[in-house]
Write an enzyme that holds these catalytic residues in place. Structure first.
Site, short mmCIF file in Angstrom:
data_model
loop_
_atom_site.label_atom_id
_atom_site.label_comp_id
_atom_site.label_asym_id
_atom_site.label_seq_id
_atom_site.Cartn_x
_atom_site.Cartn_y
_atom_site.Cartn_z
N CYS A 93 0.84 -1.21 0.00
CA CYS A 93 0.00 0.00 0.00
C CYS A 93 0.88 1.26 0.00
O CYS A 93 1.60 1.49 -0.95
CB CYS A 93 -0.99 -0.03 1.15
SG CYS A 93 -2.32 1.16 0.95
N GLU A 138 -2.08 -8.82 3.98
CA GLU A 138 -2.31 -9.24 5.37
C GLU A 138 -3.79 -9.13 5.75
O GLU A 138 -4.19 -9.53 6.83
CB GLU A 138 -1.42 -8.43 6.33
CG GLU A 138 -1.86 -7.00 6.62
CD GLU A 138 -1.56 -6.00 5.51
OE1 GLU A 138 -1.17 -6.42 4.39
OE2 GLU A 138 -1.74 -4.79 5.73
N HIS A 147 -3.73 -4.97 0.46
CA HIS A 147 -3.18 -5.43 1.74
C HIS A 147 -3.24 -6.95 1.80
O HIS A 147 -4.27 -7.50 2.17
CB HIS A 147 -3.97 -4.83 2.90
CG HIS A 147 -3.71 -3.38 3.12
ND1 HIS A 147 -2.74 -2.92 3.97
CD2 HIS A 147 -4.27 -2.29 2.56
CE1 HIS A 147 -2.71 -1.60 3.95
NE2 HIS A 147 -3.63 -1.19 3.09
#
Lengths: 202, 246
Positions: A82, A186, A184
């Site tokens: 990001c 994650e 993202h």
């Protein structure tokens, strides 16, 4: 032995916690880098990002991380996430013109499209150039979480694009050992963990 | 892009509760356990709102927040009692991906939105709005529908957009927890009035309510609490129903 991934912690904004969790789930070993001394012993680096471009660069300078990071990225695979992807670029235009780490020849500009901005939610990627980062990802089904108002304008190192509201933007780049994803991983369920697994095995 | 399905956890002390009209709380379970359950069930995002932190000036419950963030690989937005930039920072370090503000921004200092946006970026700042309908307008309430502010909802949404907020959570004091459908007029007005994503909450009672609201209002996300808490619908039921309808 598991691969050691150093996550760069530069200041107030940082979803370090979530990223280290995801790296461990992907089978890697995560550590946190706050100062120049912490760089020793890692195989790879992740540059996370929650925040604004100028603030991130200020924090980098303040913690004397900028020069050593540029140096380290030259020989160890690095993944920017990001804002972390964005600051790998040459220049950003969030709030004001700010110089980035200049490892990728690209500009970071506000998303201009008819849809609502920030672009927020799960979306697909279209792979336009083979990269080990997307190995085993089924792009017709798998989705990744995006939350951003700015995008990378690059023409040479793009590996994936994403459509949003009839607008197409760069969702991933790779130049040699330097990788960047706008989404993202994650926060993208098992598909995101696959990205970390791929990064770890590169 | 698909409408996000968001599980909203209203937290009081160490429990997720479900208020009706923001009152009459029932305990549902622990936030960590429910966050994990809904993540596994396939929600796109989880909101954790401490509904009494502002009212009682309580400390933010970092322990429960970090616990809840631990096992979920989707975005996690946290709010309730957020007053300072330091609160934002600590929340991010405890696993939040977005921070939700309401009372402090509305009653004391709207500048917290601008300041947070400068440091953390728009995408990380969500403004929660509790709207109550009067004859010809909606008024913002704070502290879980208890405190009247005299501020018009439509003026406030425009203001927070101008200050750089990245997302709005719109809830209705009148419809919340009643399971009789959303305040469609309110949601549509807000979605059409701003150019940032809007998450619609309060009132989902059945699949039809969700479908109808989604078709008319086209929000970016839909926040669901009661239906999930009482196992009346599963996340897959909702996603399946929304799939064929664009």
């Amino acid at each position: 032995m598991s691969v050691k991934v150093g996550i760069i912690d530069y200041g107030m904004a940082g979803n370090i916690y979530n990223i280290s969790k995801a790296i461990e789930l992907a089978g890697g070993k995560a550590g946190i880098i706050k100062t120049e001394k912490d760089f020793i012993g890692y195989d790879k680096f992740v540059l996370p990002g929650v925040g604004s471009f100028p603030d991130a660069m200020d924090e980098m300078e303040k913690h004397s991380l900028k020069d050593i990071l540029i140096d380290k990225i030259q020989d160890k695979p690095t993944l920017g996430i990001c804002l972390g992807m964005q600051i790998l670029c040459k220049i950003g235009f969030e709030f004001k013109e700010t110089k980035g780490l200049n490892l990728i020849n690209a500009e970071v500009r506000k998303i201009e499209c008819s849809g609502k901005v920030p672009h927020m939610g799960f979306n697909k990627v279209k792979i336009i150039k083979d990269s080990p980062l997307f190995k085993g990802i089924d792009t017709s089904l798998e989705e990744f979480y995006f939350m951003h108002s700015y995008e990378v304008n690059n023409y040479t190192d793009v590996i994936a694009l994403t459509d949003y509201s009839e607008h197409e933007f760069v969702s991933a780049f790779q130049k040699d050992n330097v990788f960047g994803v706008q989404f993202h991983p994650e926060k993208s369920r098992d598909s995101g963990i696959k990205i970390f697994k791929n990064f770890i095995t590169i | 892009m698909k409408t996000r399905i968001i599980a909203k956890l209203d937290v009081k002390s160490e429990f997720v509760v479900k208020p009706v009209h923001f009152e009459g709380l029932r305990k549902i379970g622990s936030p960590a356990e429910l966050a994990k359950k809904y993540y596994k069930a396939g929600v796109d995002e989880i909101f954790f709102i401490d509904i009494v932190a502002s009212l009682y000036q309580r400390e933010i419950r970092y322990k429960e927040i970090a616990e809840s963030a631990k096992d979920i690989l989707v975005p996690f937005a946290v709010g309730g009692g957020v007053r300072t930039i330091d609160d934002f920072s600590k929340l991010f370090h405890n696993g939040a991906d977005k921070v939700v503000v309401n009372t402090h921004a509305l009653q004391n200092s709207p500048e917290i939105i601008d300041n947070a946006v400068k440091i953390f970026g728009s995408q990380a700042v969500v403004v929660n709005i509790e709207a109550k309908k009067w004859d010809n307008y909606w008024e913002c309430y704070t502290d879980c529908g208890r405190i009247q502010t005299g501020k018009s909802v439509l003026n406030w949404v425009k203001e927070v957009e101008n200050r750089g907020a990245g997302e709005i959570l719109i809830q209705s004091v009148d419809c919340d927890g009643r399971k009789r459908g959303f305040d469609i007029e309110l949601i549509k007005s807000v979605v059409d009035f701003v150019n940032i994503p809007v998450v619609a909450g309060s009132g989902a009672g059945c699949l039809d309510d969700i479908l109808k609201m989604r078709t008319i209002c086209k929000p970016s996300g839909i926040s669901i609490s009661s239906l999930l808490h009482y196992n009346e619908l599963t996340v897959s039921d909702i996603k399946e129903a929304l799939k064929n309808e664009c």
